[in-house]
Design a protein around this motif. Structure first.
Motif, PDB file in Angstrom:
ATOM      1  N   LEU A 280      -2.822  -2.580  -1.779  1.00 40.44           N
ATOM      2  CA  LEU A 280      -1.650  -2.512  -1.142  1.00 40.44           C
ATOM      3  C   LEU A 280      -0.757  -3.183  -3.220  1.00 40.44           C
ATOM      4  CD1 LEU A 280      -2.456  -5.847   1.430  1.00 40.44           C
ATOM      5  CD2 LEU A 280      -0.585  -3.286   2.129  1.00 40.44           C
ATOM      6  N   THR A 281      -2.128  -3.407  -3.709  1.00 37.71           N
ATOM      7  CA  THR A 281      -1.148  -3.993  -5.067  1.00 37.71           C
ATOM      8  C   THR A 281      -0.504  -2.532  -5.691  1.00 37.71           C
ATOM      9  OG1 THR A 281      -3.203  -3.961  -5.935  1.00 37.71           O
ATOM     10  CG2 THR A 281      -2.099  -6.123  -5.116  1.00 37.71           C
TER      11      THR A 281
ATOM     12  N   ASN B 142      12.393   6.396   5.251  1.00 39.76           N
ATOM     13  CA  ASN B 142      12.809   6.465   4.563  1.00 39.76           C
ATOM     14  C   ASN B 142      14.152   7.369   4.023  1.00 39.76           C
ATOM     15  OD1 ASN B 142      11.883   4.764   1.993  1.00 39.76           O
ATOM     16  ND2 ASN B 142       9.432   4.553   2.990  1.00 39.76           N
TER      17      ASN B 142
ATOM     18  N   PHE C 213      -9.917  -0.810   7.632  1.00 36.79           N
ATOM     19  CA  PHE C 213      -9.768  -1.033   9.226  1.00 36.79           C
ATOM     20  C   PHE C 213     -11.175  -0.169  10.669  1.00 36.79           C
ATOM     21  CE2 PHE C 213      -6.615  -3.285   7.708  1.00 36.79           C
ATOM     22  CZ  PHE C 213      -7.656  -5.133   8.922  1.00 36.79           C
TER      23      PHE C 213
ATOM     24  N   ILE D 121       7.361   7.199   8.899  1.00 34.48           N
ATOM     25  CA  ILE D 121       8.010   6.168   7.925  1.00 34.48           C
ATOM     26  C   ILE D 121       8.601   7.193   6.554  1.00 34.48           C
ATOM     27  CG2 ILE D 121       7.045   5.095   5.701  1.00 34.48           C
ATOM     28  CD1 ILE D 121       4.564   4.457   7.351  1.00 34.48           C
TER      29      ILE D 121
ATOM     30  N   LEU E 226      -6.826  -4.528  -0.244  1.00 34.51           N
ATOM     31  CA  LEU E 226      -6.195  -5.741  -1.373  1.00 34.51           C
ATOM     32  C   LEU E 226      -5.287  -4.490  -2.337  1.00 34.51           C
ATOM     33  CD1 LEU E 226      -5.698  -8.278  -2.645  1.00 34.51           C
ATOM     34  CD2 LEU E 226      -7.812  -7.993  -3.838  1.00 34.51           C
TER      35      LEU E 226
ATOM     36  N   TYR F 211      12.306   5.769  -8.552  1.00 32.33           N
ATOM     37  CA  TYR F 211      13.786   6.094  -8.417  1.00 32.33           C
ATOM     38  C   TYR F 211      13.822   5.711 -10.379  1.00 32.33           C
ATOM     39  CZ  TYR F 211      13.012   5.658  -3.681  1.00 32.33           C
ATOM     40  OH  TYR F 211      12.778   6.005  -2.251  1.00 32.33           O
TER      41      TYR F 211
ATOM     42  N   ARG G  33      -0.925   4.784   1.514  1.00 41.77           N
ATOM     43  CA  ARG G  33      -1.488   3.265   1.324  1.00 41.77           C
ATOM     44  C   ARG G  33      -1.836   3.431   2.748  1.00 41.77           C
ATOM     45  NH1 ARG G  33       2.745  -0.362  -0.492  1.00 41.77           N
ATOM     46  NH2 ARG G  33       1.595  -0.498  -2.331  1.00 41.77           N
ATOM     47  N   PHE G  34      -1.224   3.279   3.861  1.00 40.91           N
ATOM     48  CA  PHE G  34      -1.606   3.136   5.077  1.00 40.91           C
ATOM     49  C   PHE G  34      -3.181   3.593   6.094  1.00 40.91           C
ATOM     50  CE2 PHE G  34      -0.951   4.372   9.983  1.00 40.91           C
ATOM     51  CZ  PHE G  34      -0.947   2.907   9.951  1.00 40.91           C
TER      52      PHE G  34
ATOM     53  N   TYR H 258       8.354   9.111  -2.091  1.00 41.38           N
ATOM     54  CA  TYR H 258       7.725   7.089  -1.899  1.00 41.38           C
ATOM     55  C   TYR H 258       7.221   7.530  -0.818  1.00 41.38           C
ATOM     56  CZ  TYR H 258       8.180   2.781  -2.184  1.00 41.38           C
ATOM     57  OH  TYR H 258       8.095   1.357  -2.025  1.00 41.38           O
TER      58      TYR H 258
ATOM     59  N   MET I 242       3.667   5.980   0.615  1.00 36.15           N
ATOM     60  CA  MET I 242       3.643   4.908   1.333  1.00 36.15           C
ATOM     61  C   MET I 242       2.632   5.174   2.302  1.00 36.15           C
ATOM     62  SD  MET I 242       4.751   1.750   0.782  1.00 36.15           S
ATOM     63  CE  MET I 242       6.229   0.732   1.013  1.00 36.15           C
TER      64      MET I 242
ATOM     65  N   ILE J  37      -5.614   1.647   4.633  1.00 35.86           N
ATOM     66  CA  ILE J  37      -5.756   0.271   4.877  1.00 35.86           C
ATOM     67  C   ILE J  37      -6.351   0.822   6.213  1.00 35.86           C
ATOM     68  CG2 ILE J  37      -4.463  -1.490   6.427  1.00 35.86           C
ATOM     69  CD1 ILE J  37      -2.354  -1.740   3.606  1.00 35.86           C
ATOM     70  N   ILE J  38      -5.251   1.802   7.412  1.00 32.39           N
ATOM     71  CA  ILE J  38      -6.338   2.202   8.454  1.00 32.39           C
ATOM     72  C   ILE J  38      -7.965   2.726   8.674  1.00 32.39           C
ATOM     73  CG2 ILE J  38      -6.603   4.244  10.323  1.00 32.39           C
ATOM     74  CD1 ILE J  38      -4.333   2.484  11.056  1.00 32.39           C
TER      75      ILE J  38
END
Lengths: 237, 304
Positions: free
Chosen positions: B31-32, B77, B124, B73, B28, B263, B116-117, B109, B113, B120-121
């Motif tokens: 992601l936020t 991007n 999991f 990514i 959570l 940005y 963040r990935f 950026y 990202m 999360i990975i």
């Protein structure tokens, strides 16, 4: 109660989407990957809740478990070739024969079970949703049909390969791409095209190879599963 | 059969609710939060927990897989995004896209990202290797009786069906079917009957399964439990810390610390933010500390 639940889910989803556009409230510009996961989760909850409330017999539970396993087992050895796998076909034919509820359960659970072996991730809810919907859509095709509409089934399977990929792209796009513009949207979809084509091709090939025999076998078991209770068949006698 | 492996660490021996809550909260916040320092803090925290739960080897495989993904990514991007002022590189003109312009902002950026990935990975990965699927299923069985029963049966039938496949292939071999030919189409043709037989026999078995369930009184009363997960002090400690981190995360979000603007020009990173991120991540590292103490001091082990 069933209808109310559906209405509540739809209402919550719409209000969530609405709040995300109206500025100056805590949901404004909320992270889209959380938002989309929430919406997908609510949609699946409606299906699972419906299943729990239905009077499902032990035979149906065992049948769902068996078809789930067959679909999941068939996915694992093909995992290296990514999207070329017989799982979608098995889910779809199950949905076609046994109806919406069974189709959804087999699709969603098969995605979950195969991920026990391939690895869970943020993609799991989306895959559950996509495969569940594969079962639902083919169940809608097979609704009240006596004969097996083989050609229609193959066309649907071919289309579904793309629809599945496009839905999964949505997850990829909202979670990992910025800014969310039309250009990046199209780029994501173009990038996924070969995989979707492979998936669609796989669906067609497996339907051609196994479609008719699987249909016959499943139909026979469906006939065996239907039990008419004695107190209800007074008019039959 | 599962990729889960039992190990003797504290992380493996907490209540499933605790671990699921921990993983959920980490996901959570990752992601936020968009501030790279906070994301880095979360990543370091979860890495320490993963290392202390002795699944480093499996985790590296996850990381290796995600690095390719992160590169994609970052490239997508930086090529597609036209925002940002610090231009690093002017590329050739491409029809439809215009002249390629790679900026530091877009690149970082993408990197953030990617971070963040990674968080999360890793979360999991922790879930896959530390939590036994049966424990989760048993936990969920309280709410969804039938769907979880179907799921539990499916995980049990999985190895059975794999051995079914081997058995039927063996039988076919005994009948003189040669499976290792060179012609692909001929090979496929030989596998078709096997799948049909697998479907037939497993459906037949599902009926037997249903009958045994019925004979044992399935559906007569509420679900009964054979084993029970223990709720220990360690769960309480970790849950309290998760709760504290949740409050702190909310406070940080209200104050606006974890948001970061890339940005048009990257914001400078303040010292205050680094300190806050460090404090915040220590709350998530705590299970690793607890595990270390659990191994080192028998007294602590007996108490929690």
């Amino acid at each position: 109660m069933k209808k109310y639940f559906l209405i509540i889910v739809i209402f919550v989803v719409i209000s969530l989407l609405g709040f995300s556009i109206i500025p100056k409230n805590p949901f404004y510009n909320i992270n889209w990957s959380i938002m989309s996961a929430l919406i997908i989760g609510l949609a699946m909850l409606a299906f699972f809740w419906n299943f729990e409330k239905q009077g499902v017999s032990s035979k149906e539970v065992a049948l769902i478990a068996t078809m789930t396993t067959l679909a999941a087992v068939s996915r694992v050895p093909f995992a290296i070739i990514m999207s070329f796998q017989p799982m979608t076909f098995i889910v779809m034919i199950t949905g076609y024969v046994f109806g919406v509820q069974t189709g959804f359960m087999v699709g969603a659970l098969a995605a979950l079970v195969s991920n026990f072996f391939l690895g869970q991730g943020p993609w799991t809810p989306w895959q559950m949703f996509c495969w569940g919907m594969a079962g639902v859509i083919s169940a809608l095709l097979g609704n009240k049909k006596k004969e097996f509409a083989f050609t229609k089934f193959i066309i649907l399977a071919a289309c579904w390969g793309f629809i599945h990929g496009w839905t999964m792209n949505l997850w990829h796009w909202v979670s990992f791409v910025f800014p969310l513009t039309l250009k990046t949207f199209l780029a994501t979809y173009i990038a996924s095209f070969p995989f979707d084509t492979l998936h669609s091709l796989g669906n067609v090939i497996f339907s051609l190879l196994f479609g008719k025999t699987f249909y016959t076998i499943l139909q026979r078991f469906k006939n065996k599963i239907i039990v008419v209770p004695l107190d209800n068949n007074a008019d039959i006698v | 059969m599962f990729i889960y492996q039992p190990k003797n660490t504290l992380i493996h021996k907490v209540h499933p609710v605790t671990l699921i809550l921990y993983i959920f909260i980490i996901c959570l916040f990752s992601l936020t939060f968009s501030h790279p320092v906070f994301l880095l803090g979360l990543f370091i925290a979860i890495s320490m927990v993963i290392i202390s739960s002795e699944i480093t080897k499996e985790w590296f495989a996850y990381l290796k897989f995600s690095i390719g993904f992160i590169l994609i990514i970052m490239i997508v991007n930086s090529v597609l995004v036209r925002a940002g002022t610090t231009v690093l590189f002017w590329g050739p003109r491409i029809p439809g896209l215009g002249r390629i312009r790679i900026t530091l902002e877009a690149l970082s950026y993408g990197g953030s990202m990617g971070l963040r990935f990674l968080v999360i990975i890793s979360a999991f990965c922790l879930y896959t290797y530390v939590l036994h699927p049966d424990k989760v299923l048993k936990l969920m069985g309280r709410w969804g009786n039938k769907s979880v029963l179907a799921l539990t049966l499916a995980t049990r039938l999985f190895p059975l069906m794999v051995s079914d496949f081997r058995r039927i292939t063996e039988v076919q071999r005994c009948r003189g079917v040669v499976f290792n030919g060179k012609n692909v189409w001929a090979k496929v043709k030989k596998y078709i009957p096997i799948l049909n037989i697998m479907l037939l026999s497993s459906l037949e078995r599902s009926f037997q399964l249903a009958e045994t369930m019925q004979a044992r009184g399935y559906g007569l009363t509420n679900r009964s439990y054979y084993t029970r997960e223990l709720w220990r002090p360690r769960d309480l400690i970790i849950i309290i810390l998760i709760f504290v981190s949740l409050l702190m995360g909310l406070w940080l979000t209200v104050k606006g610390f974890p948001t970061y603007n890339f940005y048009p020009r990257m914001e400078p990173i303040k010292f205050e933010e680094v300190i806050l991120a460090g404090l915040f991540s220590i709350l998530f590292v705590f299970p690793a500390f607890l595990n270390w103490g659990w191994k080192k001091w028998p007294l602590l082990k007996s108490k929690i």
